[in-house]
Design a protein around this motif. Structure first.
Motif: not given
Ligand code: SF4
Length: 232
Positions: A164-166, A178-179, A199-200, A209-210
């Protein structure tokens, strides 16, 4: 359930319907050996002291609303370390990171690269739950992240997975998206430990879908681990 069926179930949870055959040399060499914590482990005292400090921590306001701190779980000498964001409601209740539906998906993601949950160490950036599952605030991360740094120092994993981003931004000290962070091998700390960002699982439950992109990230992590030089 036999091993091939179990792996197929993990891949199905990731939305991957067929296990891509790979060369035996790509296997994670020496699947992480489980070393139970014991008085003979180097750093056992430091680890116990760190756990105590986290359990008693009042450095930020999140201590007021927590049920308990969530230190982390797994093999304290793991070769793989998973870093997430912060405890949610169920984690706050149980005192363990990544439980519930997101935890099950995390287990499937790890299982897809042949990593049983108990062979990794799993920790979050924050050790206390932000109310209403809001994003961690910079000042909370600033107070708490040193605990994670000490955990990484003690576990000394060979590779880090940021979910995840954080988690990725806090670990890498960046505001990149994140991308931008996915698909690249980053480095952390004095050991230049490789970091792979994905991704989280909670996000993947909302945006299935991701999952295929997450699978690409996991394959990259598996490849990076397989290509690490032998330990001295
Ligand atoms: S979130 Fe971290 S810094 Fe804040 S009280 Fe909990 S353990 Fe301490």
């Amino acid at each position: 359930m036999i091993e091939s069926q179990r792996r197929a179930a993990y891949l199905q949870a990731l939305g991957i319907d067929r296990w891509a055959a790979r060369q035996p040399t790509a296997a994670p060499t020496g699947a992480p050996a489980v070393v139970p914590p014991s008085a003979t482990n180097v750093g056992a005292d430091v680890w116990s002291e760190l756990k105590r400090c986290v359990a008693e921590c009042t450095r930020c306001d999140l201590h007021r609303s927590r049920t308990q701190t969530v230190f982390g779980v797994g093999d304290p000498k793991a070769k793989w370390m998973v870093v997430g964001e912060a405890p949610g409601a169920e984690e706050d209740r149980q005192g363990e990171p990544f439980v519930g539906a997101a935890g099950q998906l995390l287990n499937a993601m790890l299982g897809a690269i042949e990593l049983p949950r108990e062979t990794v160490f799993i920790a979050n950036i924050l050790k206390c739950r932000p109310p209403e599952n809001r994003d961690p605030r910079p000042e909370e991360i600033g107070e708490c992240v040193s605990y994670l740094h000490q955990q990484i120092e003690q576990v000394a994993p060979r590779i880090l997975l940021a979910f995840g981003r954080v988690a990725a931004q806090s670990l890498l000290g960046t505001e990149a998206t994140l991308a931008k962070l996915r698909g690249t091998v980053h480095r952390f700390g004095p050991r230049h430990t490789p970091v792979i960002v994905t991704y989280h699982p909670a996000y993947l439950l909302r945006v299935p879908g991701d999952k295929r992109k997450a699978w690409e990230d996991l394959k990259l992590a598996r490849q990076v681990f397989a290509e690490l030089p032998a330990e001295a």
